[in-house]
Scaffold this motif. Structure first.
Motif, short mmCIF file in Angstrom:
data_model
loop_
_atom_site.label_atom_id
_atom_site.label_comp_id
_atom_site.label_asym_id
_atom_site.label_seq_id
_atom_site.Cartn_x
_atom_site.Cartn_y
_atom_site.Cartn_z
N ILE A 1 25.23 47.24 42.69
CA ILE A 1 26.72 46.78 42.61
C ILE A 1 27.55 48.10 43.00
CG2 ILE A 1 26.50 45.14 40.93
CD1 ILE A 1 27.61 47.08 38.83
N THR A 2 27.14 49.43 43.00
CA THR A 2 27.86 50.29 43.29
C THR A 2 28.13 50.33 44.78
OG1 THR A 2 26.91 51.63 41.66
CG2 THR A 2 28.28 52.74 43.02
N PRO A 3 27.26 50.43 45.98
CA PRO A 3 27.78 50.46 47.03
C PRO A 3 28.47 49.10 47.87
CG PRO A 3 25.33 50.69 46.60
CD PRO A 3 25.89 50.32 45.45
N PRO B 1 40.84 36.23 45.67
CA PRO B 1 41.15 37.17 44.61
C PRO B 1 40.48 36.65 43.15
CG PRO B 1 43.14 36.77 45.67
CD PRO B 1 42.20 35.72 45.94
N LEU B 2 40.52 35.07 42.86
CA LEU B 2 40.00 34.95 41.60
C LEU B 2 38.47 35.14 41.44
CD1 LEU B 2 40.59 33.69 38.64
CD2 LEU B 2 40.49 31.37 39.69
N LEU B 3 37.98 34.85 42.59
CA LEU B 3 36.47 34.96 42.58
C LEU B 3 36.32 36.36 42.44
CD1 LEU B 3 34.48 32.51 43.21
CD2 LEU B 3 34.51 33.31 45.51
N SER B 4 36.70 37.35 42.80
CA SER B 4 36.51 38.74 42.83
C SER B 4 36.47 39.08 41.23
CB SER B 4 37.76 39.48 43.41
OG SER B 4 37.77 39.61 44.63
N ALA B 5 37.48 38.64 40.50
CA ALA B 5 37.50 38.77 39.35
C ALA B 5 36.56 37.99 38.69
CB ALA B 5 38.87 38.39 38.36
N LEU B 6 36.23 36.77 38.60
CA LEU B 6 35.06 36.04 38.29
C LEU B 6 33.54 36.83 38.53
CD1 LEU B 6 35.63 32.31 38.57
CD2 LEU B 6 35.51 33.56 36.50
N SER B 7 33.53 37.14 39.73
CA SER B 7 32.10 37.85 39.83
C SER B 7 31.96 39.19 39.19
CB SER B 7 32.21 38.46 41.41
OG SER B 7 33.02 39.37 41.80
N PHE B 8 33.00 39.98 38.65
CA PHE B 8 32.83 40.88 38.11
C PHE B 8 32.71 40.81 36.67
CE2 PHE B 8 34.60 43.51 34.50
CZ PHE B 8 33.98 44.90 34.94
N TRP B 9 33.20 39.59 36.10
CA TRP B 9 33.12 39.36 34.55
C TRP B 9 31.61 38.76 34.49
CZ3 TRP B 9 35.31 41.73 30.93
CH2 TRP B 9 36.37 42.07 31.20
N PHE B 10 31.23 37.98 35.67
CA PHE B 10 29.96 37.54 35.20
C PHE B 10 29.05 38.58 35.62
CE2 PHE B 10 31.26 33.02 35.97
CZ PHE B 10 30.26 32.52 35.68
N THR B 11 28.92 39.70 35.99
CA THR B 11 28.36 40.99 36.16
C THR B 11 28.49 41.79 34.80
OG1 THR B 11 28.75 40.89 38.50
CG2 THR B 11 27.73 42.99 37.60
N ALA C 1 17.96 35.26 31.39
CA ALA C 1 19.15 35.00 31.21
C ALA C 1 20.38 35.93 32.11
CB ALA C 1 20.02 34.77 29.86
N SER C 2 20.16 37.14 31.75
CA SER C 2 20.91 38.14 32.35
C SER C 2 20.97 38.34 33.71
CB SER C 2 20.62 39.59 31.67
OG SER C 2 21.24 40.70 32.45
N ILE C 3 19.72 38.14 34.20
CA ILE C 3 19.46 38.20 35.77
C ILE C 3 20.25 37.00 36.27
CG2 ILE C 3 17.63 38.12 37.57
CD1 ILE C 3 18.03 40.74 36.27
N ALA C 4 19.97 35.89 35.50
CA ALA C 4 20.62 34.62 36.04
C ALA C 4 22.13 34.78 36.11
CB ALA C 4 20.31 33.27 35.28
N LEU C 5 22.80 35.47 35.32
CA LEU C 5 24.26 35.82 35.27
C LEU C 5 24.47 36.49 36.51
CD1 LEU C 5 25.01 36.09 31.52
CD2 LEU C 5 25.81 34.11 33.08
N PHE C 6 23.63 37.73 36.51
CA PHE C 6 24.02 38.51 37.65
C PHE C 6 23.93 37.92 39.06
CE2 PHE C 6 22.46 41.68 40.89
CZ PHE C 6 23.56 42.68 40.62
N CYS C 7 23.10 36.98 39.15
CA CYS C 7 22.94 36.30 40.45
C CYS C 7 24.25 35.54 40.74
CB CYS C 7 21.63 35.34 40.45
SG CYS C 7 20.07 36.32 40.55
N VAL C 8 24.62 34.73 39.80
CA VAL C 8 25.94 33.97 40.09
C VAL C 8 26.96 34.75 40.42
CG1 VAL C 8 27.56 32.41 38.91
CG2 VAL C 8 25.15 32.30 38.19
N GLY C 9 27.23 36.02 39.68
CA GLY C 9 28.27 36.99 40.19
C GLY C 9 28.05 37.51 41.74
N ALA C 10 26.64 37.96 41.81
CA ALA C 10 26.46 38.30 43.09
C ALA C 10 26.65 37.36 44.32
CB ALA C 10 24.96 38.85 43.09
N VAL C 11 26.28 36.13 43.98
CA VAL C 11 26.87 34.93 44.91
C VAL C 11 28.29 34.94 45.21
CG1 VAL C 11 26.53 32.58 45.44
CG2 VAL C 11 24.57 33.98 44.67
#
Lengths: 324, 242
Positions: A85-87, A108-118, A166-176
């Motif tokens: 996530i850093t780079p 913009p909303l997707l930006s916020a959502l991707s962060f909160w999923f992560t 479950a954590s990895i699944a949430l992370f993937c949603v945020g990454a997508v």
């Protein structure tokens, strides 16, 4: 508070990602130090070990299962919540709109959502330390069958491993979500007159990395779901038949542990290429800026990102297929 | 020196592996040292000086960049090709027909090895007959005549100077067979029978640690491979036959 926590401003979302990854790297560093401490002083009694992990460090002495769970969580946190996530997400959210002459990201909303999923994924990952059995001990790659058969294969492979998946699944949603946002931003929100060939190389890197993310993380999300099914719904996607664990014949049949390796590695290459790409782009850009000629390099040097990224994507799967 | 470098190579494959490793290391070192020296010289030669005029800007040389990028790619692909040749010598070539056949079974957290016995054939196994306490980790079926003379051992014993074909399998999770002196490492994947062959040319005893994280007792999952003189090996096998 609302302004900073639930903002859709790309700079603040970038900073949120940055602080999250900074917190992750500090926790990852602490876990690494604890592992080194244990290697040097395997029998040392440390009071606060027992406070943190009453079972894993009963009497203040670190048990082998706690050591393995520290190793697993250190690797996972560093690879997913720092390197991935850093780079891309932190620097990308902050600088991409600035570099292409836009006021915001495309969604913009997707930006916020991707962060909160992560962020939610990070909390779920840390919570694995505090459930019965402790954090998983199957390594950051979570190879099945070790990760697929539950607590019978060892402490930490019960609820701890489930939370890890479950954590990895949430992370993937945020990454997508992030990947879709980056691609749309580069393609649609460039300043008038700014052609693709004039983009700074960092933008090309974020674009190619986002494409790789879009190819890799949905696959990992599906793999995580299948692994959860293997664990809790008695399916056999990753577990072959005729297994005997702790003198018990397992009921699974027909699965393949190599399938997980293929699916996992499809996103692995994305994680490994993103920091390399960012460094490559920024170093070339800084060297060219010193000649006051910021755009000349883009014309000839944007294209190597594609063969590099996609060959890494292909090689990851090929190497995995030879692992067995 | 041996404490600071790899343990001695005991097979032709291991020697080829070391040659390739040294070749790669030398190439990387030359490039690294050259690049760092050039960086130092350029940083010193073109350092900012008081009252000096800014150096004239030169146009970028795409040709120069193309040359060193192509050279790097050629070097990388060349090393890849040569390394692939060494790797394929074990992974993509069949074992010689006169190989000694040995089955390797890994489980949490022990190694087991099975030899076919005087009849030269492995007997039938059944997972429901597996009983570690009764020293039957393979689940050998005593009703099968071919199984009666099978030899099982917790230590891998092989004859020196003769090809050995291992068939690797696991009965629970993924493990990895690793012998440093042979420069061989191969995962054992449940549900798969994976062939691996080698020929050890030096008598001795070498460690076989599991090198894939396999659970709580991973750290203690280790055994040895004993490379024996041919006569000693045959004597040992005769002594093991029921």
């Amino acid at each position: 508070m609302r302004r900073y926590l639930f903002t859709t401003n790309h700079k603040i979302v970038g900073l949120q990602y940055f602080w999250l990854s900074l917190l992750a790297v500090l926790i990852g560093l602490l876990l690494s130090l604890l592992m080194r401490f244990h290697l040097v002083n395997p029998n040392a009694k440390v009071g606060w070990f027992e406070m943190l992990w009453p079972t894993g460090a009963a009497g203040g002495v670190m048990t082998p299962e706690l050591y393995l769970s520290l190793m697993t969580m250190h690797g996972t946190i560093m690879i997913f919540f720092v390197l991935s996530i850093t780079p891309q997400s932190a620097f990308g959210h902050y600088f991409l709109p600035l570099q292409i002459g836009s006021r915001k990201m495309a969604f913009p909303l997707l930006s916020a959502l991707s962060f909160w999923f992560t962020a939610a994924a990070f909390l779920v990952m840390l919570s694995a330390f505090f459930v019965p059995g402790g954090a998983p001990l199957s390594g950051w790659t979570a190879y099945p069958p070790l990760s697929a058969m539950g607590a019978i294969t060892g402490p930490g492979e019960g609820m701890g491993q489930t939370l890890w998946i479950a954590s990895i699944a949430l992370f993937c949603v945020g990454a997508v979500m992030g990947a879709i946002n980056f691609i749309a931003t580069v393609l649609d929100l460039r300043a008038p007159g700014l052609r693709m060939m004039q983009l700074p190389l960092t933008c090309w890197n974020w674009l190619v990395t986002a494409i790789l993310s879009l190819l890799g993380f949905p696959v990992l999300l599906a793999a995580a779901m299948l692994l959860l099914l293997d664990r809790h719904a008695s399916t056999s996607f990753f577990v072959p038949g005729s297994l005997v664990v702790s003198d018990r014949v397992m009921a699974h049949s027909g699965g393949s542990p190599l399938l997980w390796q293929h699916l996992f590695c499809s996103s692995d290459t994305r994680r490994s290429t993103s920091p390399f790409f960012l460094e490559w782009g920024s170093s070339r850009k800084s060297s060219r800026l010193s000649r006051a000629n910021p755009y000349s390099d883009t014309k000839s040097w944007w294209w190597p990102r594609f063969p590099s990224g996609f060959s890494a994507f292909w090689c990851g799967g090929t190497i995995c297929s030879r692992a067995g | 020196m041996s404490e600071w470098w790899f343990p001695a190579a005991i097979s032709r494959h291991a020697i080829g592996f070391d040659v390739q490793f040294n070749r790669t290391l030398v190439a990387a070192c030359i490039i690294f040292v050259t690049a760092q020296c050039a960086l130092l010289i350029i940083a010193w030669r073109f350092r900012a000086r008081a009252r000096s005029a800014a150096p004239p800007k030169k146009p970028a040389s795409s040709r120069l960049e193309l040359v060193w990028t192509t050279a790097t790619a050629c070097l990388f692909l060349g090393l890849l090709f040569m390394g692939g040749h060494v790797w394929a010598g074990v992974q993509f070539t069949p074992a010689p027909p006169n190989s000694e056949n040995i089955e390797v079974l890994a489980k949490q957290f022990a190694w087991n090895f099975r030899y076919p016995g005087p009849d030269g054939k492995f007997g039938r196994t059944d997972i429901h007959l597996i009983d570690d306490a009764a020293n039957n980790p393979f689940g050998l079926d005593d009703r099968d005549p071919f199984a009666k003379d099978d030899i099982t051992s917790a230590t891998l014993r092989v004859p020196v100077g003769r090809p050995v074909k291992l068939t690797l399998t696991s009965r629970d999770v993924i493990h990895s067979f690793f012998v440093r002196e042979l420069r061989l490492k191969q995962d054992l994947v449940p549900g798969m029978k994976i062939p691996l062959h080698f020929q050890a040319d030096t008598i001795g005893t070498y460690e076989v640690p599991c090198s894939e994280l396999c659970g709580l007792g991973h750290f203690q999952m280790r055994t040895t491979v004993v490379v024996m003189a041919a006569t000693d090996y045959e004597r040992w096998k005769r002594g093991q036959t029921h």
